[in-house]
Design a protein around this motif. Structure first.
Motif, short mmCIF file in Angstrom:
data_model
loop_
_atom_site.label_atom_id
_atom_site.label_comp_id
_atom_site.label_asym_id
_atom_site.label_seq_id
_atom_site.Cartn_x
_atom_site.Cartn_y
_atom_site.Cartn_z
N ALA A 159 0.83 -1.21 0.00
CA ALA A 159 0.00 0.00 0.00
C ALA A 159 0.87 1.25 0.00
O ALA A 159 0.56 2.24 -0.68
CB ALA A 159 -0.92 -0.01 1.20
N GLU A 160 1.97 1.21 0.75
CA GLU A 160 2.88 2.35 0.84
C GLU A 160 3.51 2.65 -0.52
O GLU A 160 3.74 3.81 -0.88
CB GLU A 160 3.97 2.04 1.86
CG GLU A 160 4.94 3.18 2.12
CD GLU A 160 4.37 4.25 3.06
OE1 GLU A 160 4.98 5.33 3.13
OE2 GLU A 160 3.33 4.00 3.70
N LYS B 111 2.08 2.11 -3.27
CA LYS B 111 0.98 2.43 -4.19
C LYS B 111 0.79 1.37 -5.28
O LYS B 111 0.47 1.69 -6.43
CB LYS B 111 1.16 3.83 -4.80
CG LYS B 111 1.06 4.95 -3.78
CD LYS B 111 1.23 6.31 -4.42
CE LYS B 111 0.91 7.43 -3.45
NZ LYS B 111 1.55 7.32 -2.14
N VAL C 52 -1.58 -1.15 -6.67
CA VAL C 52 -3.02 -1.31 -6.53
C VAL C 52 -3.49 -2.63 -7.14
O VAL C 52 -3.93 -3.53 -6.45
CB VAL C 52 -3.78 -0.12 -7.18
CG1 VAL C 52 -5.28 -0.28 -6.99
CG2 VAL C 52 -3.30 1.20 -6.58
#
Length: 443
Positions: free
Chosen positions: A16-17, A19, A21
């Motif tokens: 998530a850090e 990015k 997806v």
């Protein structure tokens, strides 16, 4: 979403850090069975996200509380220093919220410094086979407790002559519980033999077909007379094409240096990358191109694998690669992750057959392009030019000649005992019309 995978929460936090997806197709296909502990044989296009496909399952296996490390637990073998550096960077990014430590061992670095790194016993060791063997022989590397082995770009390692080194390193990892083998192509018999000897009941995942490798890249050829003509075409293309960054591939170091010198003399900001360059120069070249300070990189095939430069949208084959696989790896530097790219191959008359064989290998036809003012006179073998209707009349004419010969009356045969007359020809002084032979007169 990556939370569809049974990954540790610290890894999902890192994803998530960063990015990340949507997982790529190779990640969707490879991560679940890898998490289950299966051996995998994965064929996936360069730039498809395969590094994360093996790094995340590896980290998930090794993750845990901070403990004193006594043995290397995971080994990643790759063909080049550049690819090893990029893989180390990815491992460090995904493991940033864990206690897992990693290190890199490749040629071109101080041996004693590397020995000191190995004494700290990293969880994950990344490196090239040649230098690994040197440390193995020196007693500074112990692999007897490796749990997970990953062979990335296995086909390239075999092409570079690392087969024996890889097999020995695999043998040192006798206690491993899982092996993952990744390559950009299906390879030949040597790779099939390695797959059979290294993997245990593997799951085979074919994520691309050769014909789809360059889907986002236009492929063109431009004919040239000789090396000097190719140099002029390169200068024209760099001056007139719209691109952010470009790489020009040659087959030899000598040609790479020569072309680099010509470009610099013409005011082009460029760097050259090949096997004779030391690690410092190679790192400087790649970093300058990545940062955008330099737009053009001249390289041999040492850079065809593992060269990950964002915004690289033009590849020029100054020399035609020697195989279809090598062509795939070169043009794989552009058109990545759905982006558009342009690959141009410069073809002399002696490159034509090689180019044609690569077309057959890819099951594609390259677009023929002409640069105004620099047109090459050679446009391919003559027998390729006659096609369709143009070839029809010629064929009929040949058939008519054969029919006429069949219809012609047979000539009378000369009796066996008859002497054959062989009059010498009499030619006029102007060499044009034969003169009539006169009957001999009595003297």
């Amino acid at each position: 979403m990556f939370d569809q995978f049974a990954l540790h929460e610290r890894l999902l936090k890192a994803v998530a850090e960063l990015k990340f997806v949507e997982p790529t197709p190779v990640q969707v296909a490879a991560i679940p069975p890898a998490l289950e502990g299966r051996d995998l044989r994965v064929t996936a296009q360069t730039g498809s996200g395969k590094t994360a496909a093996f790094v995340l399952p590896m980290l998930n296996r090794l993750i845990g509380d901070a403990v004193v490390r006594t043995d290397v637990r995971a080994l990643i073998l790759l063909p080049t220093r550049e690819l090893a550096q990029q893989t180390l960077k990815e491992v460090e990014r995904f493991s940033q919220f864990t206690f897992i430590k990693s290190a890199m061992i490749t040629g071109g670095e101080d041996f004693k410094v590397q020995a000191a790194v190995l004494r700290k016993v990293p969880d994950i060791l990344i490196g090239t086979p040649g230098r690994m063997i040197e440390h193995l022989n020196a007693g500074t590397l112990i692999l007897k407790d490796v749990e997970m082995l990953i062979l990335d770009e296995a086909d390239r390692m075999l092409d570079m002559g690392f087969a024996e080194d890889v097999q020995r390193l695999v043998g040192e990892c006798a206690k491993r519980q899982q092996t993952l083998l990744f390559s950009a192509t299906s390879g030949g018999s040597a790779l099939r033999e390695m797959t059979a000897s290294v993997l245990r009941d593997p799951l085979h995942l074919q994520l691309n077909r050769i014909s789809e490798l360059s889907e986002g890249t236009r492929q063109q050829i431009i004919t040239a007379e000789d090396t000097a003509h190719k140099e002029k075409l390169v200068h024209w293309l760099l001056a007139n094409e719209t691109y952010k960054k470009a790489v020009i591939f040659t087959n030899t170091r000598v040609q790479a240096d020569r072309l680099y010198g010509r470009l610099v003399a013409e005011g082009v900001k460029a760097f050259v990358l090949h096997g004779d360059k030391d690690q410092k120069d190679r790192k400087l070249a790649i970093d300058r191109v990545k940062e955008g300070g330099v737009k053009v990189l001249v390289a041999t095939d040492v850079a065809a694998r593992g060269l990950d430069i964002e915004g690289l949208d033009l590849v020029i084959n100054f020399d035609m690669p020697r195989s279809g696989d090598e062509y795939v790896h070169r043009i794989g530097r552009t058109g990545r992750a759905g982006a558009e790219g342009l690959a141009i191959s410069l073809i002399c008359h002696n490159d034509w057959n090689l180019m044609s064989s690569i077309e057959r290998y890819l099951k594609q036809r390259f677009e023929h392009r002409v640069v105004k003012g620099l047109k090459g006179s050679y446009m391919g073998p003559k027998n390729l030019k006659a096609s369709g209707k143009a070839a029809g009349p010629k064929k009929k004419k040949d058939d008519k000649k054969k029919d006429d010969k069949k219809k012609a009356k047979p000539t009378a045969k000369r009796p066996k005992n008859a002497k054959r007359e062989q009059p010498s020809p009499v030619v006029s002084q102007d060499g044009m019309a034969p003169l009539k032979r006169k009957k001999p007169t009595a003297e």
